[in-house]
Write a protein that holds these residues in place. Structure first.
Motif, short mmCIF file in Angstrom:
data_model
loop_
_atom_site.label_atom_id
_atom_site.label_comp_id
_atom_site.label_asym_id
_atom_site.label_seq_id
_atom_site.Cartn_x
_atom_site.Cartn_y
_atom_site.Cartn_z
N GLN A 1 -1.18 2.39 8.12
CA GLN A 1 -2.02 1.13 8.15
C GLN A 1 -2.43 1.46 9.53
O GLN A 1 -4.16 1.05 9.78
N ILE B 1 -5.07 2.54 5.96
CA ILE B 1 -5.37 2.41 4.29
C ILE B 1 -3.31 2.03 3.90
O ILE B 1 -2.71 1.89 4.44
N ASP B 2 -4.24 1.14 2.65
CA ASP B 2 -3.28 0.11 2.00
C ASP B 2 -2.73 1.10 0.91
O ASP B 2 -3.05 1.95 0.35
N ARG B 3 -1.09 1.12 0.78
CA ARG B 3 -0.22 2.21 -0.28
C ARG B 3 -1.04 1.93 -2.05
O ARG B 3 -0.88 2.45 -2.78
N ARG B 4 -1.41 0.63 -1.81
CA ARG B 4 -1.88 0.25 -3.04
C ARG B 4 -2.89 0.87 -3.59
O ARG B 4 -2.61 1.42 -4.61
N GLU B 5 -4.42 0.90 -2.37
CA GLU B 5 -5.23 1.51 -3.03
C GLU B 5 -4.88 3.06 -2.97
O GLU B 5 -5.75 3.79 -4.08
N LEU B 6 -3.83 3.52 -2.48
CA LEU B 6 -3.71 5.15 -2.53
C LEU B 6 -3.09 5.19 -4.30
O LEU B 6 -3.18 6.46 -4.32
N GLY B 7 -2.33 4.32 -4.76
CA GLY B 7 -1.49 4.87 -5.80
C GLY B 7 -0.45 5.39 -5.91
O GLY B 7 0.31 5.99 -4.62
#
Length: 896
Positions: free
Chosen positions: A108, A112-118
RNA sequence: GGGCGCUUAGCUCAGCUGGAAGAGCGUCGCCCUUACAAGGCGAAGGCCGGGGGUUCGAGUCCCUCAGCGCCCACCA
């Protein structure tokens, strides 16, 4: 000698022990030379194994670790010195939520959001983080001196343990001990995952209790109900009353009308309702309350889930509330009810316990999150209970047995699904037809229909699922490895009581069920460390003691000793202060300097005791006290009473060895007579060397550093452990010396007291004369051997004169020692007023004691009922006290 | 609501199977005596939480009350 450079001899030993320069050297050397590595023993009874409670990868050494690891290291080092194959398994825990949260936060920071990252990319990041930042604690454990076998380090997500987890899951699944089901779970809306009951903490909260009316559908009246969570009104699907509650007999079977959406809610009867609480009627919200869920199961009321994963009102509720957070919804519902005139009363504040997430402390929402995996505990708890009750597993202190057993008794099925990305992925796959395939190896097709369209369960397992396997998975289970055969069951497990249920109980259940035996024989439960005044350590209070800082400042030995010294048997809390750690540092320094003194004369090599007939009384005494210390330490450690062991060591070393023996021996140590000198040095060195070994498990560094100077072996780590019962001959001869000791000590102290009272220099020689008493002089005669130069030196007196002075002699002070009287000459310094006051005081206490004892002896009941030896000793006591009183009176008369 | 623990010196705590109250730290004196001033010696300081009981005898065993702390728990 292990060290390539010869250790410094006393001449070069500094007067202050410098832990900072000694400890890191040995920490490295011990590991480098493989001294902590355990070979598999031929005879399994020679094995002694402890597994470290795996710290979280996110962890840093805190004071609680310092305590637990110190205790484990003491047990392991003693076992190793006893010649056992002592294995201490190191490792870390992947710590599902904790680690995921840390890495999420890191990301964060970079937006970066973990959901975007996959998922895959995120998990990769966690691994990368683990490699880079995780395991700081490992280096700190080394620095603490922990004798872990680093060749066997494990991680709860390493290859072997991944397999162990899968095998455990599959075996339990096949035995029907793991199943999939939908039910209410503890949901943390912040961490977005379900939790087990053990991960929920109940905390008292100032809430509200609101009573309101549900109108009967036919308009014939209403039913009053109460709730602390008004928002759940949106999910109500019924009303329940007790079956035998006459007040509601007529309404059971009828319906009430929901005020917001007009649904008709049935009124049902169920035993779970307490007719004495509130109105005796309860609203039923099956999807958001555990009891309600159960009532609904029995009565057929439907669940209505009105909250989403973030605890916001979803589309199942009346439209006007859609999208509100749970607390806003609570308020909104209250206002809506008020508007409708349905509110009856509000109690505020209403104090009650609310479940909170053990990690983030958000309020837990009982929630239906779809199908979850559970461990059925019914088949597991009986054997686990029995193990504690039949003594296969012993809890220290024993009272925890009861807590453990009753916890098991009330245990419900264990929710092991976690809606996280970091952890052991659940080894279950689903095909489009809904078949479930559970397998150790990733399957290619559905085991039922052969469909290749299978998808693995997205959830991971509760961190504690892998932790529970730790005592055997680390040793190679499920394979039949040498390590497993030799080191399982483990000898002991050391932990704080806070994870007794979360972890210990589960290890016992899974150990018995999966590894075929209890995981360990002894469970050592220590207290929680608090600050000096018993308050919890917290950043906000600013009272946190950082062990790493303490080690830097005072040394690991100092910290270990002081923590262990405080860790008394049954204590719930252990109050720790920086002062006490400083005390530990002082003790290390004391040991160092005592060694300097002895090694000034002792040339090194194996110390050998002189023949017994050459030993002086003080030397006999020292040997006897030493033997006693060995017995005390071993006895205490056998009971896992580390504080007593530390206490015994401290007392013996500081008080008996240093304050008395070394002071007495100085005389001989510097004697002109070479043999006397050598004898003395040998006795002291012999005791010192053995005491170092006895101290080593508690204070590994300073003891190694000194022990090296004897030049009698590679390392004290593998030197033999001193056992009670060795050297019985010396102990036997020492018994007489021990018996005479109080007399000697009292004599020396008394003279010193006089000296202090009259401000007489410690160097001035005070003549002393023993008076002929009315009785024989058993004490003095028996201890004649003591009154040699070295003892008299402590008192600062010449050998006692045999001729008593005449009654006219002036300038003397009487002292009383165990019924004997001696005169100490202080000459012109004598102050009659001071003396009179002193003697009067003594006389008062003596007479008071005489009174108590005489009363006892005058009591017929005592004489006839008390054991003979007690009566005899009371008589002796009385005589002595009376003699003392007489002498004091005489003295007072002389003073005029 | 159930269970457990604690209450002893100024502070933090020991006191095992009941027979003259202990330690560490702190305080106050006196000492830099060549192992150690991170030290030595000495001293002061205790209705052993309250009440009751058992016993010849209770800090210790039993009951009870009070205060503090912890664990477990589905009273809306």
């Amino acid at each position: 000698m292990a060290d390539p450079e010869a250790p410094a001899r006393p001449a070069e030993m500094s007067t202050r022990y410098d832990a900072a320069s000694v400890e890191p050297r040995w920490a490295e050397e011990w590991i480098g030379r493989g001294w902590f590595h355990a070979e598999v023993p031929d005879d399994p009874s020679d094995a002694y194994c402890i597994v470290i409670p795996p710290p979280n990868v996110t962890g840093r050494l805190h004071i609680g670790h310092a305590l637990g690891r110190s205790i484990e290291d003491i047990l392991i080092r003693r076992a190793r010195m006893r010649g056992l194959a002592a294995l201490w398994v190191p490792g870390m825990d992947h710590a599902g939520i904790a680690t995921q949260v840390v890495v999420e936060r890191e990301l964060q920071k970079d937006g970066i959001d973990r959901r975007e990252l996959g998922r895959d990319a995120f998990v990769e990041r966690v691994w990368a983080w683990k490699e880079q930042y995780g395991g700081e604690i490992i280096g700190q454990l080394e620095r603490m001196g922990c004798s872990l076998d680093w060749d066997r380090e494990r991680f709860t997500m390493d290859e072997g343990l991944v397999r162990a987890v899968r095998v455990a899951f599959v075996r339990w699944y096949e035995r029907g001990l793991i199943y999939r089901g939908e039910r209410l779970i503890n949901w943390c809306p912040t961490d977005q995952t379900g939790l087990s009951d053990s991960e929920v903490e109940h905390e008292e909260v100032d809430g509200e209790l609101v009573t309101f009316r549900y109108p009967l559908s036919d308009g014939s009246g209403s039913v009053e109900v109460a709730t602390t969570r008004l928002e759940t009104v949106l999910g109500d699907t019924g009303i329940a009353v007790h079956p035998s509650d006459d007040r509601y007999r007529d309404v059971v079977g009828r319906t009430v009308r929901h005020p917001f959406d007009g649904r008709d809610l049935p009124i049902v009867a169920d035993e779970a309702v307490d007719p004495t609480f509130g109105t005796g009627a309860v609203k039923v919200t099956p999807a958001h309350d555990v009891i309600d869920f159960e009532i609904a199961q029995r009565t057929g009321l439907p669940p209505r889930n009105i909250l989403d994963a973030e605890a916001r009102v979803n589309a199942n509720a009346a439209e006007e509330f859609f999208g509100l957070g749970r607390y806003d919804a609570r308020q909104a519902v209250r206002e809506a009810l008020e508007k409708l005139g349905l509110l009856v009363r509000e109690e505020r504040p209403y104090r009650h316990a609310v479940a909170h997430c053990y990690r983030c402390h958000s309020e837990i929402e009982p929630w239906m999150s779809g199908l979850q995996w559970f461990v059925a505990v019914d088949g597991l708890k009986e054997p686990a209970t029995k193990a504690a009750e039949d003594g296969s597993i012993t809890f220290w202190p024993a009272r925890w047995t009861k807590a453990y057993v009753s916890w098991l008794e009330g245990l419900r099925d264990w929710n092991i699904s976690r809606q996280l990305w970091w952890g052991h992925r659940i080894p279950a796959w689903y095909c489009p037809d809904g078949h479930v395939t559970v397998a150790i190896e990733d399957p290619d097709a559905c085991a039922t229909c052969g469909s290749t369209e299978i998808q693995q369960d997205p959830d991971v397992l509760d961190t504690w699922f892998s932790s529970q396997l730790w005592p055997f998975s680390t040793l190679g289970w499920p394979d039949d490895t040498e390590d497993l055969r030799a080191f399982y069951p483990n000898a002991a497990l050391v932990t704080g009581y806070e994870i007794l249920y979360l972890w210990v109980a589960r290890m016992i259940m899974s150990g018995i069920s999966l590894a075929g035996d209890i995981p360990f024989r002894d469970v050592v439960i220590h207290g929680l460390i608090r600050d000096a005044h018993g308050r919890k350590m917290s950043k906000s209070l600013g009272n946190v003691i950082d062990p790493v800082e303490m080690i830097d400042r005072y040394g690991a030995d100092a910290m270990r000793f002081s923590i262990v010294r405080l860790a008394t048997g049954g204590q719930q809390d252990i109050p720790l202060s920086v002062d006490s750690i400083e005390g530990g540092r002082n003790f290390a320094n004391k040991i160092w300097n005592a060694a300097r003194l002895v090694l000034q004369t002792f040339p090194g090599g194996e110390p050998s005791l002189p023949p017994v007939d050459r030993l002086s009384a003080p030397q006999h005494w020292l040997l006897a006290r030493h033997q006693r210390c060995v017995a005390d330490v071993n006895g205490a450690l056998d009971r896992f009473d580390f504080a007593s062991a530390a206490q015994a060591l401290y007392r013996f070393f500081w008080s008996e060895f240093c304050d008395w023996s070394l002071e007495m021996e100085k005389e001989r140590l510097r004697s002109e007579d070479a043999r006397e000198r050598e004898d003395s040095a040998n006795v002291l060195a012999w005791v010192l060397e053995r005491t170092l070994r006895l101290l080593h498990p508690v204070m590994p560094f300073v003891t190694e550093e000194i022990w090296q100077r004897f030049g009698i072996g590679e390392t004290i780590v593998r030197a033999p452990w001193p056992e009670a019962g060795e050297h019985e001959d010396h102990a036997a001869l020492g018994a007489g010396a021990e018996a005479a000791w109080p007399f000697v000590e009292e004599f020396v102290s008394s003279v010193r007291r006089v000296r202090s009272q009259y401000r007489i220099s410690p160097r001035a020689i005070l003549p002393v004369v023993f008076l002929e008493g009315p009785a024989e002089r058993p004490a003095y005669e028996a201890t004649r051997g003591w009154f040699s130069a070295e003892v008299m030196r402590l008192a600062g007196v010449p050998a006692p004169a045999s001729e008593p002075p005449g009654p006219q002699a002036k300038g003397f002070v009487r002292i009383l020692i165990g019924g004997e009287t001696a005169l100490v000459f202080v000459g012109d310094l004598i102050d009659l007023d001071v003396e009179r006051e002193r003697v009067e005081g003594q006389l008062r206490t003596a007479r008071e004691k005489v009174r108590v004892v005489s009363a006892k002896l005058g009591n017929q009941g005592f004489l006839s009922k008390a054991p003979a030896e007690v009566v005899a000793s009371e008589k002796l006591k009385a005589e002595q006290l009376e003699r003392e009183a007489v002498s004091l009176q005489e003295q007072l008369d002389e003073l005029g």
